[in-house]
Design a protein around this motif. Structure first.
Motif, PDB file in Angstrom:
ATOM      1  N   GLU A  23     -10.676 -12.541  -6.709  1.00 45.69           N
ATOM      2  CA  GLU A  23      -9.456 -12.560  -7.511  1.00 45.69           C
ATOM      3  C   GLU A  23      -8.295 -12.086  -6.661  1.00 45.69           C
ATOM      4  O   GLU A  23      -8.400 -11.083  -5.945  1.00 45.69           O
ATOM      5  CB  GLU A  23      -9.625 -11.650  -8.727  1.00 45.69           C
ATOM      6  N   ARG A  24      -7.202 -12.802  -6.733  1.00 45.66           N
ATOM      7  CA  ARG A  24      -6.048 -12.487  -5.886  1.00 45.66           C
ATOM      8  C   ARG A  24      -4.903 -11.934  -6.732  1.00 45.66           C
ATOM      9  O   ARG A  24      -4.586 -12.457  -7.797  1.00 45.66           O
ATOM     10  CB  ARG A  24      -5.591 -13.740  -5.147  1.00 45.66           C
ATOM     11  N   PHE A  25      -4.302 -10.873  -6.216  1.00 49.61           N
ATOM     12  CA  PHE A  25      -3.147 -10.272  -6.884  1.00 49.61           C
ATOM     13  C   PHE A  25      -1.997 -10.217  -5.886  1.00 49.61           C
ATOM     14  O   PHE A  25      -2.189  -9.812  -4.734  1.00 49.61           O
ATOM     15  CB  PHE A  25      -3.457  -8.842  -7.349  1.00 49.61           C
ATOM     16  N   ASP A  26      -0.834 -10.613  -6.313  1.00 54.11           N
ATOM     17  CA  ASP A  26       0.365 -10.447  -5.501  1.00 54.11           C
ATOM     18  C   ASP A  26       1.021  -9.137  -5.918  1.00 54.11           C
ATOM     19  O   ASP A  26       1.596  -9.033  -7.000  1.00 54.11           O
ATOM     20  CB  ASP A  26       1.331 -11.610  -5.703  1.00 54.11           C
ATOM     21  N   LEU A  27       0.907  -8.126  -5.057  1.00 57.15           N
ATOM     22  CA  LEU A  27       1.393  -6.787  -5.392  1.00 57.15           C
ATOM     23  C   LEU A  27       2.705  -6.511  -4.677  1.00 57.15           C
ATOM     24  O   LEU A  27       2.797  -6.628  -3.457  1.00 57.15           O
ATOM     25  CB  LEU A  27       0.355  -5.729  -4.984  1.00 57.15           C
ATOM     26  N   SER A  28       3.701  -6.145  -5.419  1.00 63.77           N
ATOM     27  CA  SER A  28       4.978  -5.765  -4.830  1.00 63.77           C
ATOM     28  C   SER A  28       5.133  -4.258  -4.906  1.00 63.77           C
ATOM     29  O   SER A  28       4.472  -3.582  -5.700  1.00 63.77           O
ATOM     30  CB  SER A  28       6.137  -6.443  -5.568  1.00 63.77           C
ATOM     31  N   ASP A  29       5.987  -3.729  -4.054  1.00 62.37           N
ATOM     32  CA  ASP A  29       6.236  -2.287  -4.072  1.00 62.37           C
ATOM     33  C   ASP A  29       6.963  -1.898  -5.362  1.00 62.37           C
ATOM     34  O   ASP A  29       7.629  -2.721  -5.998  1.00 62.37           O
ATOM     35  CB  ASP A  29       7.089  -1.890  -2.866  1.00 62.37           C
ATOM     36  N   LEU A  30       6.832  -0.630  -5.720  1.00 61.37           N
ATOM     37  CA  LEU A  30       7.500  -0.118  -6.918  1.00 61.37           C
ATOM     38  C   LEU A  30       8.976   0.116  -6.624  1.00 61.37           C
ATOM     39  O   LEU A  30       9.368   0.361  -5.475  1.00 61.37           O
ATOM     40  CB  LEU A  30       6.847   1.200  -7.353  1.00 61.37           C
ATOM     41  N   ASN A  31       9.808   0.067  -7.672  1.00 67.36           N
ATOM     42  CA  ASN A  31      11.203   0.455  -7.473  1.00 67.36           C
ATOM     43  C   ASN A  31      11.306   1.980  -7.568  1.00 67.36           C
ATOM     44  O   ASN A  31      10.297   2.671  -7.755  1.00 67.36           O
ATOM     45  CB  ASN A  31      12.126  -0.241  -8.482  1.00 67.36           C
ATOM     46  N   GLU A  32      12.519   2.506  -7.451  1.00 67.57           N
ATOM     47  CA  GLU A  32      12.679   3.959  -7.375  1.00 67.57           C
ATOM     48  C   GLU A  32      12.218   4.650  -8.656  1.00 67.57           C
ATOM     49  O   GLU A  32      11.548   5.688  -8.616  1.00 67.57           O
ATOM     50  CB  GLU A  32      14.136   4.305  -7.076  1.00 67.57           C
ATOM     51  N   ASP A  33      12.560   4.082  -9.820  1.00 61.90           N
ATOM     52  CA  ASP A  33      12.139   4.693 -11.090  1.00 61.90           C
ATOM     53  C   ASP A  33      10.625   4.621 -11.258  1.00 61.90           C
ATOM     54  O   ASP A  33       9.990   5.586 -11.714  1.00 61.90           O
ATOM     55  CB  ASP A  33      12.820   3.982 -12.262  1.00 61.90           C
ATOM     56  N   GLU A  34      10.036   3.486 -10.893  1.00 57.86           N
ATOM     57  CA  GLU A  34       8.589   3.330 -11.001  1.00 57.86           C
ATOM     58  C   GLU A  34       7.855   4.266 -10.041  1.00 57.86           C
ATOM     59  O   GLU A  34       6.779   4.782 -10.361  1.00 57.86           O
ATOM     60  CB  GLU A  34       8.197   1.877 -10.719  1.00 57.86           C
ATOM     61  N   THR A  35       8.457   4.490  -8.869  1.00 60.06           N
ATOM     62  CA  THR A  35       7.870   5.424  -7.911  1.00 60.06           C
ATOM     63  C   THR A  35       7.819   6.832  -8.494  1.00 60.06           C
ATOM     64  O   THR A  35       6.814   7.535  -8.393  1.00 60.06           O
ATOM     65  CB  THR A  35       8.687   5.425  -6.600  1.00 60.06           C
ATOM     66  N   GLU A  36       8.911   7.240  -9.122  1.00 57.30           N
ATOM     67  CA  GLU A  36       8.944   8.564  -9.746  1.00 57.30           C
ATOM     68  C   GLU A  36       7.903   8.673 -10.858  1.00 57.30           C
ATOM     69  O   GLU A  36       7.199   9.687 -10.978  1.00 57.30           O
ATOM     70  CB  GLU A  36      10.333   8.845 -10.300  1.00 57.30           C
ATOM     71  N   GLN A  37       7.785   7.634 -11.673  1.00 62.88           N
ATOM     72  CA  GLN A  37       6.810   7.653 -12.767  1.00 62.88           C
ATOM     73  C   GLN A  37       5.382   7.726 -12.232  1.00 62.88           C
ATOM     74  O   GLN A  37       4.552   8.479 -12.753  1.00 62.88           O
ATOM     75  CB  GLN A  37       6.979   6.398 -13.630  1.00 62.88           C
ATOM     76  N   ALA A  38       5.109   6.944 -11.183  1.00 61.89           N
ATOM     77  CA  ALA A  38       3.763   6.954 -10.599  1.00 61.89           C
ATOM     78  C   ALA A  38       3.441   8.309  -9.998  1.00 61.89           C
ATOM     79  O   ALA A  38       2.322   8.838 -10.158  1.00 61.89           O
ATOM     80  CB  ALA A  38       3.646   5.861  -9.540  1.00 61.89           C
ATOM     81  N   ALA A  39       4.408   8.913  -9.298  1.00 66.51           N
ATOM     82  CA  ALA A  39       4.188  10.217  -8.680  1.00 66.51           C
ATOM     83  C   ALA A  39       3.987  11.296  -9.737  1.00 66.51           C
ATOM     84  O   ALA A  39       3.101  12.149  -9.616  1.00 66.51           O
ATOM     85  CB  ALA A  39       5.376  10.568  -7.782  1.00 66.51           C
ATOM     86  N   ALA A  40       4.801  11.266 -10.787  1.00 67.06           N
ATOM     87  CA  ALA A  40       4.654  12.260 -11.863  1.00 67.06           C
ATOM     88  C   ALA A  40       3.303  12.113 -12.553  1.00 67.06           C
ATOM     89  O   ALA A  40       2.650  13.112 -12.874  1.00 67.06           O
ATOM     90  CB  ALA A  40       5.799  12.087 -12.868  1.00 67.06           C
TER      91      ALA A  40
END
Length: 404
Positions: free
Chosen positions: A149-166
């Protein structure tokens, strides 16, 4: 628990190199161990798996086809057919995963040769029959025929980065410094976010104030986890010589004052006078997600950790040479950041008094017309040599005189 093996295919390598590196990781054979210790460790591991009938073939694969050791080639896996070698790998993983659930991560799958990919294809078809997960990354421009299965993964934006880190830290909110540092260094790459947060937490460099998690004031540079450094190094090693030259020069030209690197600066520091060629190389590195075009003719690293890893892997001699060229470049510039960036490179080559002189001369030259800039220049000089009492006194004088 479960076992993890991380592999980096090498373009042009024999079919056994990729799988030898995977088996070596799963059998806990260090890359720098002497031959006899490697042989004993590998044999003991294979015996414990009940693979007595396959021991010689597997030892041949691990110790000889892996390209690291020499081994008695009386039974050579390079004489086995592709189908036989694939069957050998299947038998190994059935035995191994019966004891330990396993995760294999293959970076840049497109670099693997056709035989190595054929073995991977066989494993993917049989993986559902064992507790084995195989994940990989590949260049989006490459078409690879694999039953996966193939997924095209893009980097997170700044808000998404903060949410993921939290979320990773179990926090409601991140402190301002931690939020900015994680974004600047990771560029939104989930792997980098998690690796850096784990490194910060393991080193006790985080603290919590209420529901906010912040990085300690002593942290000026984000840690570079070993696994991320190895991953980035393997990626850089696959670049052409010209691409490596440009990206290493860019890692030196990136400093604490600005992440922007101009084509003109790269031409001089990389000693590549052909502007069209440098531009083409930056464009290729942009496609690879390593450098990104910015404003005008400037570029910057997509992820701060990549710059950090490349710089950390430079030899001391290479760093000094590149910093000297960068200092010569900034010596000829006249823009507003020139004193800051020139002093940075002078300090990196050990010319600390000269670096301080550049900053203080610039500060004295603008103290009357731009006191705020003068204070910034004086503060930069104190970062290089903190015990300059006359500079501290001048900063206080300017702040009092101009109500700064």
């Amino acid at each position: 628990g479960y076992a993890v093996a991380l592999a980096h295919p090498q373009a042009g390598a024999s079919r056994g190199v990729l799988w030898a590196s995977v088996l070596s990781a799963l059998l806990y054979i260090p890359a720098d161990v002497v031959f006899e210790a490697a042989r004993m460790t590998a044999r003991a591991g294979l015996v414990s798996l009940g693979l007595d009938d396959d021991i010689e073939n597997l030892l041949q694969l691990i110790l000889e086809e892996g390209g690291v050791y020499e081994y008695d080639g009386t039974i050579a896996t390079n004489l086995m057919s592709r189908r036989e070698l694939a069957a050998l790998m299947v038998r190994f993983f059935i035995a191994y995963t019966n004891r330990t659930p396993t995760l294999i991560i293959i970076d840049d799958i497109q670099q693997a040769g056709s035989d190595a990919l054929a073995i991977l294809r066989t494993l993917l078809l049989d993986a559902h029959e064992m507790p084995l997960v195989i994940a990989g990354t590949c260049d989006l421009t490459q078409v690879i025929d694999l039953p996966a299965e193939r997924f095209d993964l893009s980097d997170l934006n700044e808000d998404e980065t903060e949410q993921a880190a939290a979320s990773y830290l179990g926090a409601t909110e991140l402190g301002t410094r931690l939020r900015q540092k994680i974004w600047n260094s990771s560029g939104g790459r989930p792997l980098f976010i998690e690796a850096q947060l784990r490194a910060l937490r393991d080193a006790d460099l985080l603290f919590q104030a209420g529901c906010v998690v912040e990085v300690r004031p002593s942290v000026t540079e984000m840690p570079l986890p070993d696994d991320v450094r190895d991953l980035i190094s393997a990626r850089i090693d696959q670049l052409s010589v010209e691409e490596q030259t440009v990206i290493r020069a860019a890692s030196v030209l990136t400093d604490s004052y600005s992440s922007a690197v101009t084509v003109e600066a790269l031409k001089e520091v990389a000693e590549m006078p052909d502007e069209a060629l440098v531009t083409q190389i930056i464009a290729r590195l942009d496609i690879m997600g390593l450098l990104v075009w910015g404003e005008g003719d400037s570029c910057h690293f997509h992820h701060g950790l990549v710059q950090q890893a490349i710089y950390a892997n430079l030899t001391r001699a290479a760093r000094l040479k590149l910093h000297r060229r960068a200092a010569e470049h900034w010596q000829r510039r006249t823009d507003s950041t020139q004193p800051f960036r020139l002093s940075y490179h002078l300090a990196r080559v050990g010319l600390l008094p000269k670096a301080v002189e550049v900053l203080t001369d610039a500060a004295e030259g603008c103290a009357v017309d731009d006191a705020e800039r003068a204070v910034s220049l004086y503060l930069a000089s104190l970062e290089l040599l903190p015990d300059q009492r006359h500079i501290s006194a001048e900063i206080e004088r300017l702040r009092g005189l101009y109500n700064l």
